[in-house]
Write a protein that holds these residues in place. Structure first.
Motif, PDB file in Angstrom:
ATOM      1  N   VAL A  25      34.334 -17.846 -13.729  1.00 51.08           N
ATOM      2  CA  VAL A  25      35.256 -17.234 -12.400  1.00 51.08           C
ATOM      3  C   VAL A  25      35.988 -16.030 -11.948  1.00 51.08           C
ATOM      4  O   VAL A  25      35.820 -15.877 -11.039  1.00 51.08           O
ATOM      5  N   CYS A  26      36.065 -15.229 -12.968  1.00 50.47           N
ATOM      6  CA  CYS A  26      36.018 -13.552 -12.085  1.00 50.47           C
ATOM      7  C   CYS A  26      34.756 -12.813 -12.398  1.00 50.47           C
ATOM      8  O   CYS A  26      34.990 -11.658 -11.936  1.00 50.47           O
TER       9      CYS A  26
ATOM     10  N   SER B  87      34.055 -11.541 -15.620  1.00 50.25           N
ATOM     11  CA  SER B  87      34.525 -10.339 -16.517  1.00 50.25           C
ATOM     12  C   SER B  87      33.719 -10.631 -18.123  1.00 50.25           C
ATOM     13  O   SER B  87      33.373 -12.031 -17.845  1.00 50.25           O
TER      14      SER B  87
HETATM   15 ZN   LIG Z   1      37.830 -14.468 -15.688  1.00 53.01          ZN
END
Ligand SMILES: [Zn+2]
Length: 94
Positions: free
Chosen positions: A31-32, A34
């Motif tokens: 999703v991000c 990281s």
């Molecule tokens: Zn994430």
């Protein structure tokens, strides 16, 4: 192949299928992006039936992906249900 579970601090868990012994300590969160750290879990080794395993997997999946319905379930048979289930005949009557 084995399924390894990784956890992003903000977006929860994600799974990766990799050959046994090749799990990375961290993967990018889908999703991000990281770093999602590996979670050590019990191996999914089971001698039970595939039906039972599918039920357990479906039950665990509802934690993160609850089923969404668009309508209430169909009405039960009413009197027909009472005839089929003898336990309902023992209930007190008004
Ligand atoms: Zn994430």
């Amino acid at each position: 192949m084995a399924v390894y579970i990784y956890r992003c601090a903000e977006h929860g868990t994600t799974e990766e299928s990799r050959p046994i012994g090749t799990a990375a300590a961290a993967v990018p969160c889908p999703v991000c992006g990281s770093s999602a750290l590996r979670c050590y879990t019990a191996p999914r080794l089971s001698l039970g039936s595939s039906t039972r395993r599918a039920l357990i997997d479906a039950t665990e999946r509802t934690r993160d992906e609850p089923g969404v319905v668009s309508a209430p379930p169909p009405r039960s048979g009413g009197r027909a249900d009472m005839r089929r289930n003898p336990a309902l005949r023992r209930l007190p009557r008004p």
